[in-house]
Motif scaffolding. Structure first.
Motif, mmCIF file in Angstrom:
data_model
loop_
_atom_site.group_PDB
_atom_site.id
_atom_site.type_symbol
_atom_site.label_atom_id
_atom_site.label_comp_id
_atom_site.label_asym_id
_atom_site.label_seq_id
_atom_site.Cartn_x
_atom_site.Cartn_y
_atom_site.Cartn_z
ATOM 1 N N GLY A 34 0.778 -1.222 0.000
ATOM 2 C CA GLY A 34 0.000 0.000 0.000
ATOM 3 C C GLY A 34 0.813 1.279 0.000
ATOM 4 O O GLY A 34 0.346 2.311 0.473
ATOM 5 N N VAL A 35 2.013 1.235 -0.549
ATOM 6 C CA VAL A 35 2.858 2.430 -0.582
ATOM 7 C C VAL A 35 2.202 3.490 -1.470
ATOM 8 O O VAL A 35 1.829 3.227 -2.609
ATOM 9 N N ALA A 36 2.058 4.690 -0.928
ATOM 10 C CA ALA A 36 1.447 5.786 -1.669
ATOM 11 C C ALA A 36 2.396 6.966 -1.841
ATOM 12 O O ALA A 36 2.183 7.800 -2.712
ATOM 13 N N GLY A 37 3.434 7.049 -1.025
ATOM 14 C CA GLY A 37 4.334 8.183 -1.140
ATOM 15 C C GLY A 37 5.563 8.066 -0.278
ATOM 16 O O GLY A 37 5.632 7.237 0.629
ATOM 17 N N VAL A 38 6.533 8.917 -0.622
ATOM 18 C CA VAL A 38 7.791 8.997 0.119
ATOM 19 C C VAL A 38 8.065 10.464 0.385
ATOM 20 O O VAL A 38 7.792 11.315 -0.473
ATOM 21 N N GLY A 39 8.590 10.776 1.552
ATOM 22 C CA GLY A 39 8.905 12.163 1.863
ATOM 23 C C GLY A 39 10.059 12.261 2.842
ATOM 24 O O GLY A 39 10.445 11.276 3.461
ATOM 25 N N MET A 40 10.601 13.456 2.936
ATOM 26 C CA MET A 40 11.645 13.740 3.916
ATOM 27 C C MET A 40 11.040 14.605 5.010
ATOM 28 O O MET A 40 10.146 15.411 4.746
ATOM 29 N N ALA A 41 11.545 14.433 6.213
ATOM 30 C CA ALA A 41 11.025 15.212 7.336
ATOM 31 C C ALA A 41 12.112 15.374 8.386
ATOM 32 O O ALA A 41 13.188 14.792 8.284
ATOM 33 N N THR A 42 11.781 16.165 9.398
ATOM 34 C CA THR A 42 12.680 16.404 10.514
ATOM 35 C C THR A 42 11.983 15.995 11.798
ATOM 36 O O THR A 42 10.825 16.352 12.028
ATOM 37 N N ASN A 43 12.672 15.244 12.632
ATOM 38 C CA ASN A 43 12.143 14.821 13.914
ATOM 39 C C ASN A 43 12.038 16.049 14.819
ATOM 40 O O ASN A 43 13.031 16.737 15.053
ATOM 41 N N ASN A 44 10.863 16.330 15.326
ATOM 42 C CA ASN A 44 10.645 17.505 16.171
ATOM 43 C C ASN A 44 11.419 17.457 17.490
ATOM 44 O O ASN A 44 11.808 18.498 18.020
ATOM 45 N N SER A 45 11.642 16.279 18.020
ATOM 46 C CA SER A 45 12.265 16.198 19.341
ATOM 47 C C SER A 45 13.779 16.400 19.321
ATOM 48 O O SER A 45 14.334 16.924 20.278
ATOM 49 N N ASP A 46 14.453 16.000 18.233
ATOM 50 C CA ASP A 46 15.912 16.127 18.231
ATOM 51 C C ASP A 46 16.496 16.770 16.970
ATOM 52 O O ASP A 46 17.699 16.942 16.863
ATOM 53 N N GLY A 47 15.650 17.113 16.002
ATOM 54 C CA GLY A 47 16.119 17.804 14.802
ATOM 55 C C GLY A 47 16.760 16.921 13.753
ATOM 56 O O GLY A 47 17.227 17.420 12.726
ATOM 57 N N ARG A 48 16.787 15.606 13.978
ATOM 58 C CA ARG A 48 17.378 14.698 12.985
ATOM 59 C C ARG A 48 16.432 14.546 11.801
ATOM 60 O O ARG A 48 15.220 14.588 11.943
ATOM 61 N N HIS A 49 17.024 14.326 10.640
ATOM 62 C CA HIS A 49 16.249 14.178 9.403
ATOM 63 C C HIS A 49 16.039 12.697 9.085
ATOM 64 O O HIS A 49 16.858 11.852 9.439
ATOM 65 N N PHE A 50 14.934 12.427 8.365
ATOM 66 C CA PHE A 50 14.659 11.060 7.940
ATOM 67 C C PHE A 50 13.864 11.058 6.646
ATOM 68 O O PHE A 50 13.248 12.056 6.273
#
Length: 86
Positions: A34-50
């Protein structure tokens, strides 16, 4: 979610690794349904990206930590997909 975001050994540190991850998602070799999308984001608690894989309800299916460099330089690769077509 099938990935422990606390596992620092799974950090994507370059564009080749990011492209390999995206190809695995596109080709279905990770076993995600059921993959519909991929995105980049930043973890609010420590600022790390994923980079994250979502289904149609925007539920997180899989995520990998990414380096700051990959976050800055890999946006178009995530936005437009990989150059290689299967």
């Amino acid at each position: 979610m099938s990935f422990n975001m606390n596992d620092d050994q799974e950090v994507i540190t370059n564009l080749v690794e990011l492209e390999r991850f995206l190809l695995s998602v596109e080709m279905g070799t990770l076993g995600l349904e059921g993959v519909a999308g991929v995105g980049m984001a930043t973890n609010n608690s420590d600022g790390r990206h994923f980079v994250a894989v979502f289904d149609e309800q925007q539920k997180l299916l899989l995520a990998r930590w990414i380096s700051v460099e990959v976050f800055e330089t890999g946006k178009d690769l995530v936005r437009y997909g990989t150059r290689l077509k299967h």
